[in-house]
Design a protein around this motif. Structure first.
Motif, PDB file in Angstrom:
ATOM      1  N   SER A 195      49.575  14.385  49.977  1.00 59.73           N
ATOM      2  CA  SER A 195      48.792  15.732  50.507  1.00 59.73           C
ATOM      3  C   SER A 195      48.289  16.476  49.525  1.00 59.73           C
ATOM      4  N   GLU A 196      47.188  16.962  49.588  1.00 63.78           N
ATOM      5  CA  GLU A 196      46.461  17.997  48.729  1.00 63.78           C
ATOM      6  C   GLU A 196      46.214  19.455  49.455  1.00 63.78           C
ATOM      7  N   ASP A 197      46.645  20.325  48.949  1.00 60.92           N
ATOM      8  CA  ASP A 197      46.557  21.681  49.553  1.00 60.92           C
ATOM      9  C   ASP A 197      45.739  22.564  48.608  1.00 60.92           C
ATOM     10  N   PHE A 198      44.577  22.977  49.213  1.00 57.33           N
ATOM     11  CA  PHE A 198      43.658  23.881  48.423  1.00 57.33           C
ATOM     12  C   PHE A 198      42.926  24.765  49.157  1.00 57.33           C
ATOM     13  N   SER A 199      41.918  25.477  48.903  1.00 59.78           N
ATOM     14  CA  SER A 199      41.336  26.384  49.783  1.00 59.78           C
ATOM     15  C   SER A 199      39.635  26.215  49.370  1.00 59.78           C
ATOM     16  N   THR A 200      39.020  26.547  50.509  1.00 57.23           N
ATOM     17  CA  THR A 200      37.724  26.380  50.398  1.00 57.23           C
ATOM     18  C   THR A 200      36.837  27.857  50.554  1.00 57.23           C
ATOM     19  N   GLY A 201      35.715  27.869  49.994  1.00 56.55           N
ATOM     20  CA  GLY A 201      35.091  29.045  50.242  1.00 56.55           C
ATOM     21  C   GLY A 201      35.318  30.162  49.046  1.00 56.55           C
ATOM     22  N   GLN A 202      34.980  31.394  48.880  1.00 59.16           N
ATOM     23  CA  GLN A 202      34.858  32.252  48.079  1.00 59.16           C
ATOM     24  C   GLN A 202      36.465  33.351  48.106  1.00 59.16           C
ATOM     25  N   ILE A 203      36.847  33.577  46.963  1.00 60.67           N
ATOM     26  CA  ILE A 203      37.739  34.401  46.781  1.00 60.67           C
ATOM     27  C   ILE A 203      37.568  35.265  45.749  1.00 60.67           C
ATOM     28  N   TYR A 204      38.078  36.536  45.784  1.00 58.05           N
ATOM     29  CA  TYR A 204      37.833  37.598  44.990  1.00 58.05           C
ATOM     30  C   TYR A 204      38.834  38.179  44.314  1.00 58.05           C
ATOM     31  N   SER A 205      39.172  38.421  43.030  1.00 54.78           N
ATOM     32  CA  SER A 205      40.214  38.768  42.285  1.00 54.78           C
ATOM     33  C   SER A 205      39.891  39.680  40.976  1.00 54.78           C
ATOM     34  N   TYR A 206      40.695  40.706  40.856  1.00 56.17           N
ATOM     35  CA  TYR A 206      40.421  41.959  39.788  1.00 56.17           C
ATOM     36  C   TYR A 206      41.506  41.540  38.907  1.00 56.17           C
ATOM     37  N   GLN A 207      41.375  41.526  37.731  1.00 54.72           N
ATOM     38  CA  GLN A 207      42.268  41.340  36.517  1.00 54.72           C
ATOM     39  C   GLN A 207      42.434  42.914  36.038  1.00 54.72           C
ATOM     40  N   ARG A 208      43.641  43.451  36.578  1.00 57.69           N
ATOM     41  CA  ARG A 208      43.760  44.945  36.368  1.00 57.69           C
ATOM     42  C   ARG A 208      44.000  45.250  34.984  1.00 57.69           C
ATOM     43  N   GLY A 209      43.816  46.302  34.454  1.00 56.20           N
ATOM     44  CA  GLY A 209      43.896  46.681  33.216  1.00 56.20           C
ATOM     45  C   GLY A 209      42.742  47.705  32.688  1.00 56.20           C
ATOM     46  N   GLN A 210      42.941  48.281  31.374  1.00 57.18           N
ATOM     47  CA  GLN A 210      42.069  49.073  30.699  1.00 57.18           C
ATOM     48  C   GLN A 210      40.849  48.283  30.483  1.00 57.18           C
ATOM     49  N   ASP A 211      39.515  48.957  30.788  1.00 55.83           N
ATOM     50  CA  ASP A 211      38.352  48.564  30.524  1.00 55.83           C
ATOM     51  C   ASP A 211      38.512  48.458  28.773  1.00 55.83           C
ATOM     52  N   PRO A 212      38.176  47.273  28.162  1.00 54.07           N
ATOM     53  CA  PRO A 212      38.291  46.839  26.668  1.00 54.07           C
ATOM     54  C   PRO A 212      37.336  47.979  26.021  1.00 54.07           C
ATOM     55  N   ILE A 213      36.184  48.243  26.841  1.00 50.76           N
ATOM     56  CA  ILE A 213      35.232  49.377  26.127  1.00 50.76           C
ATOM     57  C   ILE A 213      35.435  50.773  26.404  1.00 50.76           C
ATOM     58  N   ASP A 214      35.816  51.134  27.634  1.00 52.78           N
ATOM     59  CA  ASP A 214      36.080  52.567  28.023  1.00 52.78           C
ATOM     60  C   ASP A 214      37.525  52.454  28.495  1.00 52.78           C
ATOM     61  N   PRO A 215      38.252  53.249  27.642  1.00 56.35           N
ATOM     62  CA  PRO A 215      39.842  53.283  28.261  1.00 56.35           C
ATOM     63  C   PRO A 215      39.978  54.167  29.235  1.00 56.35           C
ATOM     64  N   GLN A 216      38.946  55.018  29.518  1.00 59.33           N
ATOM     65  CA  GLN A 216      38.968  55.981  30.570  1.00 59.33           C
ATOM     66  C   GLN A 216      39.011  55.381  31.956  1.00 59.33           C
ATOM     67  N   SER A 217      38.678  54.124  32.007  1.00 56.72           N
ATOM     68  CA  SER A 217      38.411  53.493  33.317  1.00 56.72           C
ATOM     69  C   SER A 217      39.055  52.044  33.367  1.00 56.72           C
ATOM     70  N   ASP A 218      39.106  51.588  34.537  1.00 58.73           N
ATOM     71  CA  ASP A 218      39.770  50.198  34.634  1.00 58.73           C
ATOM     72  C   ASP A 218      38.613  49.160  34.169  1.00 58.73           C
TER      73      ASP A 218
END
Length: 947
Positions: free
Chosen positions: A729-752
């Motif tokens: 058996s092989e389990d996987f996903s098709t189509g698109q998935i969205y993901s956001y890597q949380r943390g401070q913006d490496p350039i602007d620490p005032q934002s994510d």
């Protein structure tokens, strides 16, 4: 293809009467059912002609009658509670009035008691487990019965945790679990109205009143809908039975059950009563994780107009209580606890009417409904810092509030109330016809299902936690589906030795009726074929060969929780102030609301199913091989969406005399001079996420099941049965998935982080899914000792192969050279000593603009490169794409049943009685600590009293 199937079905139904065997040409079978070795009648025995689904019940004198029989050769099955089921071939060319059947009492005096699974009655592959086998294995729930099915592995029983069932599966992927259908006496059982979980918990089904269980696999008849992974058909006891009391005990479970079938007198029918109590716990030394089950069932059954057009009527009322009886753990807290309480009542009416008309032979009916109330209470005391909250349900900025004082503990008294309600109705017409010596069976039916949840939902007694909103489940509309199915089955005789060709073609129509959605109807075509070759003389080497195969599409409709997810509230605390001395407080909260069904539509889970089988009888040795291939698509998975926000976070105010206030859309606070000044704020750019189900889930599985019955070694009266399966058996996903890597913006620490990634398949691993394979064999020696009424079965479970792996994403995995350039290659199943990467296909900025991720490798903008760097998936585990697995390992299990006269029997079982628990090294990580295989040694006993 679908139109052709429909035309074929309708054309057979509409064949003129003069072209087929008319009602006048049909014959009648009359006879008597007696106890073997005497003339004592057996009342209430069912006599069934399997190929025609025609039946009769014996009366108080053992007499039965079946009319409307098309002349031909058939299989006759006689079933009666307390007696051994017999199956025999019959030739019915004319009226027979003196047919006699002799039944043997079902006990261990018999030489051929079956305590293992055997091939079922369906045209597709199936396994049937009868009452004696269920008793011998000492099953506590329906899930325990599955260990007898080829390809399953033996697990120690428990009622403390949920009992789930997956068919032809290695792992309990939730889409595999969702796809298993359950019917009890033909009535559909479902969890689709559950908002907390839509997966069936089989602890609610006690086994003590079960007469038989049949597990349907492969391409199911068009009669069965809303399934993708097979179906479990349960038949409970109905009719007269003696008093029966059972006592079960093992290290974690104690149970007692009672059953009795009462005869109400001539032509008044029978009432069967059953009750069960079970208590289970994880560890007898701890009061937590205790579970109790109480079940009760009452079944009335009767046959009306037995000598005319027999009408079989059954009505069953059943219910259960599930819950944990002890609620807190003194080693953790004197007050924290979780309490579960589930109560259910069900009513079903089902049966069959033999009309014996030229246009309809029999009519099956089934009407059922159930009502449940499930409550879960979680009580805990928290001493965390009080936070502001809001109950706002519209977009905007508004004042929040604090639910408790700074020095006050928070008592979280959370309740979940569900009231799932189901109603099902099904009507099936069957027509038997003979055309040119071939037997045609036409089946046309309609089915209606509706379900809903009138529960209060999640709520809190007392103070509520931060950002909680109640959502009554009763606000969610009921969902319904209307179904129609048509199926034609033909058996074409070949020669004079019972060889035949069987063909079955059907189609199922389904239309979902759901408020707020407009679903197109679906059509599921299904085909099965079987070619039986039977030798003229059954005493040669090759006695019987059967080739069978099937193809079909099956679908599982979305559940209520999938179709009606709760609204999402995206809250940000812009400002919070508390003065412990004056009691002043102020909170400002910004809320965005995401509608539960905004731009949202779900498709049913769909399975493309192929099955090919070979059945052999060689010199009395029976062998069955089945190849299966299932492709699951549109499985339900979760996907995240991200909302970019520009948020003004106000500076903290610490002056106890500041007395902040909210006016004119901003926060004001007094300065050292007592003058109100606007509190400065800082603008942050961030993403808020919310999750919704989608149809990206996919499973590819195939395998080979095998089942050998080597017959009985007569000098020691021992049968040898070998069965098992290879499953991949092989389990996987098709189509698109969205993901956001949380943390401070490496350039602007005032934002994510400024961007989120768009991935194909998965977004949290370098692999594109997971794969598993297992080759298992169960070797059973079943020894019957009729002289002392005892049966012993010894089963050795062999796990020859057990592997798992991460699926390699071909063409998207790379290393980096010394200059940071990607180096693509085949790193599958290699030990990699450097970091491997997998990129998203695109990235999205705060304005919703999507760009290809190839920018990362081509850009000269170092700031962009640093921002995109965090979106790359990577691993430095050298064994990541190596196949994980173990060398073969084995486990021996024993079961013994001994009858003590006619009033008692004692059963005992021991799983892994040699306590073989080897510590085995994983092939991919031979230097790592090994893992212990096999279940711990486990044993139990059961005493049954019959009087």
């Amino acid at each position: 293809m679908k139109k052709l199937l429909l035309l074929m079905l309708l054309s057979v139904w509409m064949i003129p009467k003069n072209s087929v065997a008319s009602a006048q040409e049909r014959v009648k079978l009359e006879g008597v059912v007696n106890v073997h070795g005497s003339m004592e009648p057996v009342p209430y025995a069912q006599v069934l002609i399997k190929e025609l689904s025609l039946w009769g019940f014996s009366d108080d004198e053992g007499k039965f009658s079946i009319s409307g029989i098309i002349p031909g050769k058939y299989t006759l099955e006689v079933v009666s509670l307390g007696y051994q089921t017999i199956t025999l071939p019959v030739t019915l060319e004319k009226n027979i009035s003196n047919f006699r059947v002799h039944l043997k009492e079902e006990n261990l005096k018999l030489d051929d008691v079956v305590v293992t699974a055997k091939a079922g009655n369906s045209m597709n592959s199936s396994s049937r487990v009868d009452k004696k086998a269920i008793e011998h294995v000492q099953a506590t729930s329906l899930a325990d019965v599955m260990q007898l099915i080829p390809g399953s592995v033996i697990q120690n029983p428990t009622l403390v945790s949920e009992n789930n069932i997956a068919i032809r599966s290695i792992n309990e992927n939730v889409n595999n679990l969702r796809g298993v259908g359950v019917l009890i006496n033909g009535s559909k059982v479902s969890s689709d109205a559950g908002m907390q979980s839509d997966v069936m918990d089989f602890r609610s089904i006690s086994t003590d009143n079960i007469e038989s269980v049949e597990v349907l696999k492969g391409v199911l008849s068009a009669e069965y809908g809303d399934v993708t992974s097979g179906a479990i058909i349960v038949r409970t006891k109905a009719g007269y039975t003696p008093y029966e009391v059972r006592f079960k005990s093992d290290p974690r479970t104690k149970a007692i059950s009672f059953g009795k079938g009462f005869n109400l007198g001539a032509n008044k029918g029978n009432v069967n009563v059953n009750a069960d109590y079970a208590s289970s716990f994880t560890d007898w030394r701890s009061p937590v994780d205790e579970f109790e089950r109480i079940t009760l069932g009452v079944t009335y059954s009767n046959t009306f107009d037995m000598n005319g057009k027999p009408f079989r009527f059954n009505a069953r009322v059943s219910g259960y209580h599930l819950g944990n009886s002890v609620t807190k753990d003194p080693d953790v807290s004197g007050v924290d606890f979780t309490k579960v309480n589930k109560n259910n009542i069900s009513l079903s009416m089902y049966g069959n009417w033999q009309l014996n008309k030229s246009w309809i032979s029999t009519l099956d009916y089934n009407i059922s409904g159930s009502y449940a109330e499930n409550d879960k209470q979680k009580y805990e005391v928290k001493d965390d810092i009080p936070l502001p909250t809001t109950n706002r349900t519209t977009d905007g900025i508004g004042l929040g509030y604090f639910t408790r004082e700074l020095d006050e503990n928070f008592i979280n008294d959370e309740w979940v109330n569900e009231v799932p309600i189901y109603f099902n109705a099904k009507l099936t017409g069957n027509l038997n016809k003979s055309i040119g010596g071939s037997l045609f069976k036409t089946k046309i039916g309609v089915e209606f299902n509706t379900k809903g949840n009138n529960g209060k939902g999640i709520y809190h007694e007392g103070k509520i936690p931060q950002y909680f909103r109640e959502r009554p489940y009763s606000d969610i509309p009921f969902i319904s589906d209307l179904n129609a199915f048509a199926e034609e089955k033909v058996k074409i005789p070949l020669g004079d030795n019972n060889s035949s060709l069987e063909l079955m073609a059907g189609v199922r129509f389904s239309k979902m009726i759901i408020d707020g959605y407009d679903y197109d109807p679906t059509l599921d075509p299904r085909l099965n074929a079987k070619y039986n070759i039977i030798a003229p003389k059954r005493n040669g080497l090759f006695r019987e060969v059967a080739l069978r195969g099937g193809w079909g599409i099956m679908k599982k409709l979305p559940s209520i929780g999938v179709l009606y997810p709760a609204p999402e509230y995206l809250d940000n605390a812009l400002f919070q102030y508390r003065n412990s001395e004056t009691g002043e407080s102020l909170a400002l909260i910004q809320t965005s609301v995401i509608d539960g069904r905004l731009d949202y539509n779900m498709e049913p889970i769909r399975t493309n199913n192929i099955e090919v089988g070979l059945d052999l009888n060689i010199a009395g040795i029976e062998a069955r091989f089945t190849y299966f291939n299932e492709q699951v698509r549109d499985g339900f998975t979760q996907n995240s969406s991200y909302v970019p926000q520009e948020v003004n976070y106000y500076n903290s105010v610490t002056d106890p005399d500041a007395a902040p206030k909210y006016e004119d859309g901003t926060i004001w606070a007094r300065d050292e001079n007592g003058v109100y000044q606007e509190v400065p704020y800082t603008t942050y750019y961030q993403y808020k996420s919310y999750s919704r189900p989608d149809n990206r889930g996919a499973i590819d599985k195939w395998g080979i099941e095998y089942d050998f019955n080597f017959g009985t070694i007569k000098p020691i009266n021992t049968s040898i049965i070998v069965n098992g399966a290879y499953i991949r058996s092989e389990d996987f996903s098709t189509g698109q998935i969205y993901s956001y890597q949380r943390g401070q913006d490496p350039i602007d620490p005032q934002s994510d982080n400024k961007y989120y990634g768009v991935y194909v398949g998965s977004s949290n691993t370098v692999g594109a899914g997971t794969g598993r394979e297992r080759l298992s064999t169960n070797i059973s020696f079943v020894t019957r000792i009729p002289s002392i009424r005892m049966i012993v079965s010894l089963t050795t479970q062999c796990i020859w192969m057990e592997n798992n792996w991460n699926i390699y994403d071909q063409g998207n995995i790379y290393k980096e050279d010394n200059l940071g350039n990607p180096v693509y290659g085949d790193y599958d199943n290699e030990s990699n000593l450097t970091t491997l990467y997998r990129d998203p296909i695109a990235y999205v900025d705060r304005n919703g603009v999507t760009r290809p991720f190839s920018d990362y490798h081509t850009t000269t903008d170092n700031d962009l490169k640093r921002r995109l760097e965090v979106l790359r998936l990577k691993t430095d585990r050298s064994y990541y794409f190596l196949e994980n697995g173990y060398n073969p390992y084995f486990m021996a299990n024993i079961r013994v049943t001994k009858e003590l006269g006619d009033i008692a029997s004692l059963s005992f079982y021991a799983n892994n009685f040699t306590n073989s628990r080897p510590v085995m090294k994983n092939k991919a990580r031979p230097s790592a600590t090994g893992g212990m295989k096999n279940t711990p040694i486990y044993f139990g006993a059961e005493l049954k009293l019959t009087f």
